[in-house]
Design an enzyme around this catalytic site. Sequence first.
Site, mmCIF file in Angstrom:
data_model
loop_
_atom_site.group_PDB
_atom_site.id
_atom_site.type_symbol
_atom_site.label_atom_id
_atom_site.label_comp_id
_atom_site.label_asym_id
_atom_site.label_seq_id
_atom_site.Cartn_x
_atom_site.Cartn_y
_atom_site.Cartn_z
ATOM 1 N N GLN A 124 0.856 -1.194 0.000
ATOM 2 C CA GLN A 124 0.000 0.000 0.000
ATOM 3 C C GLN A 124 0.892 1.244 0.000
ATOM 4 O O GLN A 124 1.871 1.293 -0.715
ATOM 5 C CB GLN A 124 -0.974 -0.021 1.179
ATOM 6 C CG GLN A 124 -2.400 -0.346 0.809
ATOM 7 C CD GLN A 124 -3.080 0.691 -0.080
ATOM 8 O OE1 GLN A 124 -2.581 1.791 -0.323
ATOM 9 N NE2 GLN A 124 -4.240 0.342 -0.588
ATOM 10 N N GLU A 190 -21.551 -0.165 4.609
ATOM 11 C CA GLU A 190 -20.424 -1.078 4.866
ATOM 12 C C GLU A 190 -20.963 -2.491 5.063
ATOM 13 O O GLU A 190 -21.914 -2.693 5.807
ATOM 14 C CB GLU A 190 -19.644 -0.622 6.100
ATOM 15 C CG GLU A 190 -18.610 -1.588 6.626
ATOM 16 C CD GLU A 190 -17.531 -1.927 5.608
ATOM 17 O OE1 GLU A 190 -17.373 -3.129 5.317
ATOM 18 O OE2 GLU A 190 -16.855 -1.006 5.108
ATOM 19 N N ALA A 237 -23.319 -1.648 -1.019
ATOM 20 C CA ALA A 237 -23.575 -0.444 -1.813
ATOM 21 C C ALA A 237 -24.213 -0.771 -3.156
ATOM 22 O O ALA A 237 -25.025 0.009 -3.671
ATOM 23 C CB ALA A 237 -22.272 0.323 -2.028
ATOM 24 N N ALA A 259 -12.620 -0.657 -1.003
ATOM 25 C CA ALA A 259 -11.262 -0.983 -1.455
ATOM 26 C C ALA A 259 -11.300 -1.610 -2.846
ATOM 27 O O ALA A 259 -10.703 -2.655 -3.110
ATOM 28 C CB ALA A 259 -10.588 -1.907 -0.452
ATOM 29 N N ALA A 260 -11.984 -0.929 -3.755
ATOM 30 C CA ALA A 260 -12.171 -1.452 -5.112
ATOM 31 C C ALA A 260 -10.879 -1.483 -5.913
ATOM 32 O O ALA A 260 -10.834 -2.084 -6.988
ATOM 33 C CB ALA A 260 -13.223 -0.612 -5.844
ATOM 34 N N HIS A 261 -9.821 -0.838 -5.403
ATOM 35 C CA HIS A 261 -8.527 -0.902 -6.087
ATOM 36 C C HIS A 261 -8.029 -2.344 -6.190
ATOM 37 O O HIS A 261 -7.246 -2.675 -7.067
ATOM 38 C CB HIS A 261 -7.494 -0.054 -5.346
ATOM 39 C CG HIS A 261 -7.141 -0.583 -3.995
ATOM 40 N ND1 HIS A 261 -7.900 -0.309 -2.881
ATOM 41 C CD2 HIS A 261 -6.134 -1.381 -3.571
ATOM 42 C CE1 HIS A 261 -7.361 -0.910 -1.831
ATOM 43 N NE2 HIS A 261 -6.296 -1.577 -2.227
ATOM 44 N N TYR A 316 -13.179 8.838 -4.919
ATOM 45 C CA TYR A 316 -12.213 9.149 -3.873
ATOM 46 C C TYR A 316 -10.940 8.310 -3.992
ATOM 47 O O TYR A 316 -10.412 7.807 -3.013
ATOM 48 C CB TYR A 316 -12.832 8.997 -2.482
ATOM 49 C CG TYR A 316 -12.301 10.024 -1.509
ATOM 50 C CD1 TYR A 316 -10.943 10.337 -1.483
ATOM 51 C CD2 TYR A 316 -13.132 10.706 -0.644
ATOM 52 C CE1 TYR A 316 -10.444 11.283 -0.625
ATOM 53 C CE2 TYR A 316 -12.645 11.658 0.230
ATOM 54 C CZ TYR A 316 -11.292 11.933 0.233
ATOM 55 O OH TYR A 316 -10.794 12.877 1.089
ATOM 56 N N CYS A 404 -1.271 17.218 10.144
ATOM 57 C CA CYS A 404 -1.643 18.583 9.755
ATOM 58 C C CYS A 404 -1.170 18.823 8.330
ATOM 59 O O CYS A 404 -0.040 18.473 7.993
ATOM 60 C CB CYS A 404 -0.988 19.630 10.660
ATOM 61 S SG CYS A 404 -1.746 19.829 12.266
ATOM 62 N N GLY A 486 -3.169 2.792 -3.155
ATOM 63 C CA GLY A 486 -4.372 3.583 -3.400
ATOM 64 C C GLY A 486 -5.238 3.045 -4.514
ATOM 65 O O GLY A 486 -6.400 2.702 -4.295
#
EC number: 4.2.1.49
Length: 550
Positions: A124, A190, A237, A259-261, A316, A404, A486
């Site tokens: 990842q 979910e 979904a 987590a469709a990647h 996203y 931040c 990602g």
Amino acid sequence: MSRTVKAPRGTQLSCKNWQTEAPMRMLMNNLDPEVARDPANLIVYGGTGRAARNWECFDKIVETLKNLEMDETLLVQSGKPVAVFKTNEWAPRVLIANSNLVPKWANWEYFRELEARGLIMYGQMTAGSWIYIGTQGILQGTYETFYAVAKKYFNGTLKGKWVLTAGLGEMGGAQPLAVTLNDGIVLAVEIDKKMIDRRIKTGYLDVWTNNLDEALEMVQNAVKEGKPLSVGLLANAADVHPELVKRGIIPDIVTDQTAAHDPLTGYVPRGMSFDDALNLRKENPKKYLELVYESVVRHIEAILEMQKQGAKVFEYGNNIRRLAYDHGVKDAFNIPGYVPEYIRDLFSEGKGPFRWAALSGNPEDIYKTDKKVLELFPYDEHLKKWVELAQKKVKWQGLPARICWLGQGERAEFGLAINKMVKDGELEAPIVIGRDHHDTGSVASPYRETEAMKDGSDAIADWPILNAMLNVASGATWVSFHHGGGVGIGYSLHAGMVTVADGTELAHKKLERVLTNDVGLGVVRHADAGYEIAINTAKKHNIQMPMLDT
């Protein structure tokens, strides 16, 4: 063999110095049960993003770090420690390469063949680079994204507006709190009850139900009252979204962080229980993927219909558009990506997910650094609001940490201030300073960070390689270069760095260079692509770009 792992706390060293103690503690912190998604299998987040290839490799990494000298460098190849070489004290103590494949072979099918043979590991972004800090690590970025949506479409607030999304894993789990921090209402779908329970426990999700009508009633009441609320819905979904379209119920905003990647391990087909899906995934992965693709098509077609009916939609960064496109949804890319829509201007200023963690384990060290960052940048009201919200709402996961979004010049100034605090004894122990790979100049990802670049350079991967090399040259404590974070294997290359503020003069010099150069390259990358904000930022900070004015 699995075990419970927690990073040591306090000032007693297990290694020979803080420069090697830090990567050891952060590796262990990635596998803390409070932090990791599936620590027994070394999975930290993002489908199968691991911290080490297996437990034998984990043990050898820890053993090697305990014996590593200040002029030696450990090399880690996809979660396996492969060598130690004599270098010098300015060189990184650890160099990490995860998941990298020659482009022609860069696909999930071939990756999984190699993974099954024990030759490679999916890292990842911050899983295999040992700087994951729990869901807070993505929280401010998610908060900033929804704030940008509010600013662009809803007069700067999400009050009385509701968001539909899916996925409450270690990344998607930030969405409910990010929306409510922007005064909005969110319905998050979910399929895994454990993920819903985890978000409730950590305070990221307010309530949950397994009944769509009940969920909608809670959402609609909150919209009428203008009160922030996050509702988790235990469902799929690909079932819920088409049903909402059928009923004519259109949200104000729609996105997705399943987590469709990684469609095999990160997405669950509709029409079956979660447990049945897990069994099918194991017994017949080919059939499982066929059902996933059918579900993704339904999922995206519903979002496209919501877009046509007025919802503000965006992907996203999980590459679900591409998955849908490859299986027949030819208008999937009518859904914009979130980076070009909402984040690119921040990247052009050099702003991104800067983070730090207290190796002491003492939350007071983070509260003191919170105070320091607000002292240094009193003009930044948005930063002040974020820190105050984080202190109230964010629960610690593993070692106390903070994120931040700081920009060019700010990161170095703050990093040096932290180092001085350690030197002066204001903090109990050193601080590690790093960032997500998802940053201004450290990623090539045409469906996420570098989507729709002004000059068409979306797929140019020289920049993250330059970023990694520059951080090595600048003195970072550990540097990583990964593939597939990602958006999945074949779709991204990215670099990370972490530097330790241990209060020494050497750390001061390293921090000054690393925290200036790392983000500076991000400004350069965007200036080179023609972004005026980046060009002005480069000039303001006197970044040397030989061809800037030619």
